[in-house]
Design an enzyme around this catalytic site. Structure first.
Site, mmCIF file in Angstrom:
data_model
loop_
_atom_site.group_PDB
_atom_site.id
_atom_site.type_symbol
_atom_site.label_atom_id
_atom_site.label_comp_id
_atom_site.label_asym_id
_atom_site.label_seq_id
_atom_site.Cartn_x
_atom_site.Cartn_y
_atom_site.Cartn_z
ATOM 1 N N THR A 1 78.835 5.942 -26.149
ATOM 2 C CA THR A 1 78.945 4.621 -26.725
ATOM 3 C C THR A 1 77.799 3.862 -26.664
ATOM 4 O OG1 THR A 1 79.326 4.111 -24.342
ATOM 5 C CG2 THR A 1 81.266 4.734 -25.448
ATOM 6 N N LYS B 1 69.213 3.248 -12.281
ATOM 7 C CA LYS B 1 70.288 2.346 -12.383
ATOM 8 C C LYS B 1 70.997 2.301 -11.008
ATOM 9 C CE LYS B 1 72.421 4.307 -15.558
ATOM 10 N NZ LYS B 1 73.186 4.751 -16.542
#
Length: 319
Positions: free
Chosen positions: A231, A200
């Site tokens: 999350t 990423k």
């Protein structure tokens, strides 16, 4: 294992973070949970009462420090103090999930290293040993000057996927970032499967992350593995990237289901077919959705407690 553990000097207590897991561990060993009460005064102060003699006993306290983190941590510190003043011989903490573990180094100037602060608090309070499960950063063991037995969740997750009888040629184990490669490699070794890594990067602030996949996922069943899902942003984005790159199905697994904020909604709406978690953190009813399946770590922790108590090797459980 016999139904009753016969050494009366071994006692297991539970605080309020995960009573169900503590009860399961006690059942595995063949013990009753120790009697103690955890109450709160109207101003929020915690009061703990140990309601049986523990003088000269080896006491094991089961407590994860998940949400509300500070409350569970304070309960634990007060319990350690109570045990010490009641003349427990040893105070062993069974902490499947170690809160604040993600603050394990200074990533920016003037940042605290809170994982080390928590270790100092626990030691100063008087704990004599830690048993942890999948610490976010293994070097946290070095933050303690007391023995720390660090158990792994991968064998439990690996056994689950073995029972699914996937064709070995069809699966690929995927790490959602560079930091989790060792964990992915462990699971891949157990399942005799290749690994892939999601790379990423954010080209500039507030621009969506670009995800490159290192490894072949085309036409494969991808199994994402992480230690913590909080999350669920990283894991659900990773699942989308895998699908876009030709993965046939995406499964995901983690040891610690923190699942805060938008996590449940994100998982529900994601490309993830099934999320496997352990009961290191108790899942409230509203988080128990059909996509999430829970595996128990009670047998692993129970076996670790017996081995520590009987001065046997725990390292055979590390695998």
């Amino acid at each position: 294992m016999s139904n009753q553990y016969l050494d009366p000097s071994l006692k297991i207590f539970s605080l309020s973070s995960n009573r169900a897991l503590a009860q399961e561990i006690a059942n595995v060993i063949g013990l009753e949970l120790g009697k103690c009460s955890v109450n709160q005064f109207s101003d929020g102060e915690i009061q703990i009462n140990i309601e049986e003699s523990i003088r000269g006993c080896d006491v094991y306290v089961v407590q994860s420090t998940n949400e509300p983190v500070n409350h569970h941590l304070m309960e634990l510190l007060i319990m350690i103090d109570a045990l010490k003043r009641a003349s427990a011989k040893t105070i062993n903490l069974v902490m499947p999930y170690y809160g604040y573990a993600r603050q394990d180094r200074k990533a920016r100037a003037r940042e605290p290293i809170t994982a080390k602060l928590v270790a100092n608090l626990i030691e100063t309070a008087g704990a004599t040993r830690m048993i942890n499960l999948d610490l976010h950063a293994p070097q946290i063991q070095g933050f303690f000057d007391i023995p720390n037995d660090h158990l792994m969740g991968v064998p439990i997750l690996g056994d689950y996927y073995k029972e699914k009888n996937f064709n070995k040629e069809d699966i690929v184990i995927v790490s959602p970032d560079h930091g989790g490669v060792t964990r992915a490699r462990r699971l891949a070794d157990r399942l005799k499967a290749p690994i892939a890594i999601i790379d990423k990067r954010r080209p500039r602030p507030n621009v969506a992350e670009v995800m490159n996949i290192v490894g072949n996922v085309e036409g494969k069943i991808a199994i994402l593995i992480d230690d913590i899902i909080d999350t669920a942003g990283t894991i659900t984005l990773a699942a989308s990237a895998l699908k876009e790159n030709g993965a046939k199905e995406v499964y995901a697994c983690c040891t610690h289901p923190v699942l805060s904020g938008p996590a449940i909604e994100r998982i529900e709406n994601s490309e993830i077919k099934e999320l496997i978690v352990t009961n290191s953190i108790a899942l409230p009813e509203e988080k128990k959705i059909s996509k999430i399946k829970e595996l128990s770590v009670a047998a692993l922790l129970g076996e670790a407690i017996i081995r520590v108590h009987e001065n046997q090797s725990v390292s055979t459980l590390f695998d």
